[in-house]
Design a protein around this motif. Sequence first.
Motif, PDB file in Angstrom:
ATOM      1  N   ALA A 276      24.171  23.814  41.150  1.00  0.00           N
ATOM      2  CA  ALA A 276      25.433  23.646  40.091  1.00  0.00           C
ATOM      3  C   ALA A 276      25.274  22.306  39.776  1.00  0.00           C
ATOM      4  CB  ALA A 276      26.538  23.738  41.173  1.00  0.00           C
ATOM      5  N   HIS A 277      24.527  21.298  40.264  1.00  0.00           N
ATOM      6  CA  HIS A 277      24.422  19.830  39.787  1.00  0.00           C
ATOM      7  C   HIS A 277      23.993  19.774  38.437  1.00  0.00           C
ATOM      8  CE1 HIS A 277      20.697  20.217  42.091  1.00  0.00           C
ATOM      9  NE2 HIS A 277      20.402  19.522  41.311  1.00  0.00           N
ATOM     10  N   LEU A 278      23.211  20.950  38.331  1.00  0.00           N
ATOM     11  CA  LEU A 278      22.554  20.775  36.918  1.00  0.00           C
ATOM     12  C   LEU A 278      23.304  21.142  35.814  1.00  0.00           C
ATOM     13  CD1 LEU A 278      18.854  22.631  38.028  1.00  0.00           C
ATOM     14  CD2 LEU A 278      19.521  19.910  37.671  1.00  0.00           C
ATOM     15  N   ARG A 299      40.486  33.260  38.728  1.00  0.00           N
ATOM     16  CA  ARG A 299      40.978  33.653  40.127  1.00  0.00           C
ATOM     17  C   ARG A 299      41.894  34.915  39.861  1.00  0.00           C
ATOM     18  NH1 ARG A 299      45.082  33.579  43.460  1.00  0.00           N
ATOM     19  NH2 ARG A 299      46.185  32.118  42.266  1.00  0.00           N
ATOM     20  N   SER A 300      42.981  34.673  38.918  1.00  0.00           N
ATOM     21  CA  SER A 300      43.777  35.963  38.625  1.00  0.00           C
ATOM     22  C   SER A 300      43.343  36.942  38.013  1.00  0.00           C
ATOM     23  CB  SER A 300      44.977  35.232  37.955  1.00  0.00           C
ATOM     24  OG  SER A 300      44.571  34.895  36.529  1.00  0.00           O
ATOM     25  N   LYS A 301      42.255  36.785  37.667  1.00  0.00           N
ATOM     26  CA  LYS A 301      41.481  38.086  36.776  1.00  0.00           C
ATOM     27  C   LYS A 301      40.627  38.692  37.920  1.00  0.00           C
ATOM     28  CE  LYS A 301      43.186  36.855  32.967  1.00  0.00           C
ATOM     29  NZ  LYS A 301      42.662  37.219  31.551  1.00  0.00           N
ATOM     30  N   GLY A 302      40.642  38.369  39.145  1.00  0.00           N
ATOM     31  CA  GLY A 302      39.860  39.161  40.090  1.00  0.00           C
ATOM     32  C   GLY A 302      38.346  38.760  40.253  1.00  0.00           C
ATOM     33  N   VAL A 303      37.901  37.368  39.835  1.00  0.00           N
ATOM     34  CA  VAL A 303      36.935  36.861  39.694  1.00  0.00           C
ATOM     35  C   VAL A 303      36.567  35.899  40.500  1.00  0.00           C
ATOM     36  CG1 VAL A 303      34.894  35.916  38.117  1.00  0.00           C
ATOM     37  CG2 VAL A 303      36.327  37.716  37.259  1.00  0.00           C
ATOM     38  N   GLY A 304      35.625  35.577  41.302  1.00  0.00           N
ATOM     39  CA  GLY A 304      35.225  34.431  42.174  1.00  0.00           C
ATOM     40  C   GLY A 304      34.097  33.721  41.785  1.00  0.00           C
ATOM     41  N   VAL A 305      34.148  32.358  41.889  1.00  0.00           N
ATOM     42  CA  VAL A 305      33.162  31.530  41.451  1.00  0.00           C
ATOM     43  C   VAL A 305      32.577  30.818  42.640  1.00  0.00           C
ATOM     44  CG1 VAL A 305      32.276  29.807  39.914  1.00  0.00           C
ATOM     45  CG2 VAL A 305      34.218  31.654  39.144  1.00  0.00           C
ATOM     46  N   TYR A 306      31.313  30.659  42.872  1.00  0.00           N
ATOM     47  CA  TYR A 306      30.774  29.986  44.036  1.00  0.00           C
ATOM     48  C   TYR A 306      29.570  28.949  43.695  1.00  0.00           C
ATOM     49  CZ  TYR A 306      33.274  33.166  47.228  1.00  0.00           C
ATOM     50  OH  TYR A 306      33.999  33.901  48.030  1.00  0.00           O
ATOM     51  N   PHE A 307      29.792  27.807  43.949  1.00  0.00           N
ATOM     52  CA  PHE A 307      28.833  26.789  43.487  1.00  0.00           C
ATOM     53  C   PHE A 307      27.914  26.543  44.633  1.00  0.00           C
ATOM     54  CE2 PHE A 307      32.484  26.368  40.709  1.00  0.00           C
ATOM     55  CZ  PHE A 307      31.859  26.251  39.569  1.00  0.00           C
ATOM     56  N   CYS A 308      26.802  26.366  44.413  1.00  0.00           N
ATOM     57  CA  CYS A 308      25.644  25.825  45.494  1.00  0.00           C
ATOM     58  C   CYS A 308      24.928  24.612  44.932  1.00  0.00           C
ATOM     59  CB  CYS A 308      24.552  26.903  45.570  1.00  0.00           C
ATOM     60  SG  CYS A 308      23.113  26.443  46.742  1.00  0.00           S
ATOM     61  N   THR A 309      25.039  23.359  45.628  1.00  0.00           N
ATOM     62  CA  THR A 309      24.569  22.201  45.352  1.00  0.00           C
ATOM     63  C   THR A 309      24.295  21.331  46.565  1.00  0.00           C
ATOM     64  OG1 THR A 309      24.631  20.491  44.112  1.00  0.00           O
ATOM     65  CG2 THR A 309      26.690  21.207  45.138  1.00  0.00           C
ATOM     66  N   ASP A 314      28.482  16.368  43.706  1.00  0.00           N
ATOM     67  CA  ASP A 314      27.985  16.670  42.547  1.00  0.00           C
ATOM     68  C   ASP A 314      28.857  17.636  41.807  1.00  0.00           C
ATOM     69  OD1 ASP A 314      25.591  15.701  43.312  1.00  0.00           O
ATOM     70  OD2 ASP A 314      24.831  17.696  44.204  1.00  0.00           O
ATOM     71  N   ILE A 315      30.191  18.159  42.402  1.00  0.00           N
ATOM     72  CA  ILE A 315      30.874  18.853  41.474  1.00  0.00           C
ATOM     73  C   ILE A 315      31.997  18.063  41.293  1.00  0.00           C
ATOM     74  CG2 ILE A 315      32.382  21.010  41.952  1.00  0.00           C
ATOM     75  CD1 ILE A 315      29.592  21.491  42.154  1.00  0.00           C
ATOM     76  N   PRO A 316      32.527  18.111  40.073  1.00  0.00           N
ATOM     77  CA  PRO A 316      33.837  17.417  39.643  1.00  0.00           C
ATOM     78  C   PRO A 316      35.179  17.591  40.601  1.00  0.00           C
ATOM     79  CG  PRO A 316      32.875  18.372  37.549  1.00  0.00           C
ATOM     80  CD  PRO A 316      32.093  18.920  38.697  1.00  0.00           C
TER      81      PRO A 316
END
Length: 499
Positions: A276-278, A299-309, A314-316
Motif C-alpha cells: 500500500a505504500h506504493l 464502511r457503511s456500504k458493507g465494504v471493508g478495505v485492508y492495507f498491507c505495507t 506508510d499509511i496517512p
Amino acid sequence: MTPIATDSLLLGFADGRPITLPLKFGNRHGLVAGATGTGKTVSILRLVEGFAKAGVPVVIADVKGDVAGLGMPGTMNPKLQARLELLNLVTEGSAFAFAALPVAFWDLFGQHGHPLRTTLSEIGPTLLSRILELSDAQSGVLDIAFALADAEGLLLLDMDDLRAVLGFIGENRELISKRYGLVSSQSLAALARALLKFEQEGARSLLGEPALQLGDLMRTGADGLATVNVIAAESLVLKPRLYASFLLWLLSELFETLPEVGDLEKPKLIFVFDEAHLLFADCPPSLQQRIEQVVRLIRSKGVGVYFCTQSPSDIPDAVLAQLGHRIQHALRAFTPRDQKAVRVAAETFVPNPTLDTARVISELGVGEALVSTLQGGGQPSMVERTMMAPPGCRLGAITPEERASLRIQSGLAGKYDVPLDRDSASEMLERRAAELTGATVEPAAETKPAGKLNDFLWGSGRRQGAVEAMTTSAARTVGNQLGRQLLRGLLGGLMGGRR
C-alpha cells in the motif's frame, strides 16, 4: 483446542487459543504490516481465503505476482507440516484443508487478465479534475466539456472523445463562452497538457468499452465460495498516478452505487491493497484526500478495505485511524527512524500487561505477528503474540499455463476481452465536420434505411447497438440517487452518462 466460532475467521493461535476476526466487523477495515520476508503475504492469503470461504467476494491487487496461487490448492512440505503440527491443525476436522478458490484475473493492460476499463462518462468531470490536479479555471472548462457533450448528444467514452470535444470548444470558443461561461485559450492548453501527461501514464488502457460492471466483482458460486478478483499490478504500480486513479475510481464507484447498509452479518465486498505504500508514495494530495474520504465512508456500504505495507507509518494518519484490525509482523529497528517506527506501531495497540509490545515487535519470527481485532461491541482486543495459521492455497506464483486455464474458467472472457468501438464524440464530430466541408462521408455497411436503423438499435458485428448500450447503462445506474442523469436523448446518441 478451543472451538472456533463459525461466524469468525481464524487468523492463528496465541498460547493455544484461537485468534479470530469476527465477520460482522469485517467492514471495519484493517492493516497487515511488517518488514520484508516476515510473513505478510501469507497472512494476507489466510485473510482472503477466510473471507472467500465465508461467501465474501474479495478484490486484491497482486503487486509481486505471488497472490495468484489462491486459484490453486497447496501442497505439503516439511516446513508447512511442522507449522500445522505446532498449531494442532493436522487432526481430522481441523480448520485446515488444501483447497483452491474461484479466482478471476484482471489486468488494466489486458496482458495477465481480463481488461479493466471504464468510460469518461462514468468517471465524470469532478473525479477527473482531481485525477488531473486541475485548477478551478481548468476544472470549469472540463465541466463545460461534459455539459456540452450532454447538450449535443456526444458520448464521452475514451480520451479521443474528450480531445475531440475540447477541439470543438477551441474552434467555437467565443460562442461557447457566451452560452456556458468564459473559456480561455490558456485553460484549454493547460487541460490539454494535463490530458497528455495522464495519457502517457497509461490512461488509454483504462478508458474504453466494454466498461467494468461492478456485479462481476461480487460473484458467489452455488457452493457458497465467493470469487477472489486478482488485479495484476506488477506493471501498474510503476505508474503511481494511474494506479491511484484506478483504485480511487473503483472505490468511488462502489460508494456511489451500493446502498447504505450499516453493519451486516458479513461484508458485501473486501478490498486488499498489497504494498500500500506504493499507493500513497507519489499520490497527488487531491487524490489522497479523496481516498481518505472514501475509506472513511465506504464502511457503511458493507465494504471493508485492508492495507498491507512494511510499516504503519506508510499509511496517512487519517486512513490509519480508520483501521480497526491490526496484524503486525516483525519490524527491524536498525536506525533511529526505524526505532521510532517501532514505537509508533507499538502505541497503536491496546496494551497487554504480559507483553512488552515495542520489544516483541523486533523479536517476532517469520509467521508470527502481534494481532488485535475488533471484538464484542466493536472494541479492539488486547494485543496478542500470535502464530499465524497458513492458508490452504498454493504459496507462490503460478505458471502462465495455469493462469490461462483459470482465466478461461472465470466465465468472463467473452464479455471483456474484445474491445468495443461504439460511435461516440470523436466519430460524430468528425462526421459533422466532413458534412460542413462537403467531404464524402464513409457510408455504413448497410445502405438501406431499415438496415441503418436496425444496426443503430441492435448493433452490428463491430459496434454495440443503442438498445444494448441503453440497457447496460440503465442497469449500472439503477438505485443510484446521487444526481446522475440517464438516457439523455436516444436519438441524440448519448445512451447514458455519469456525472
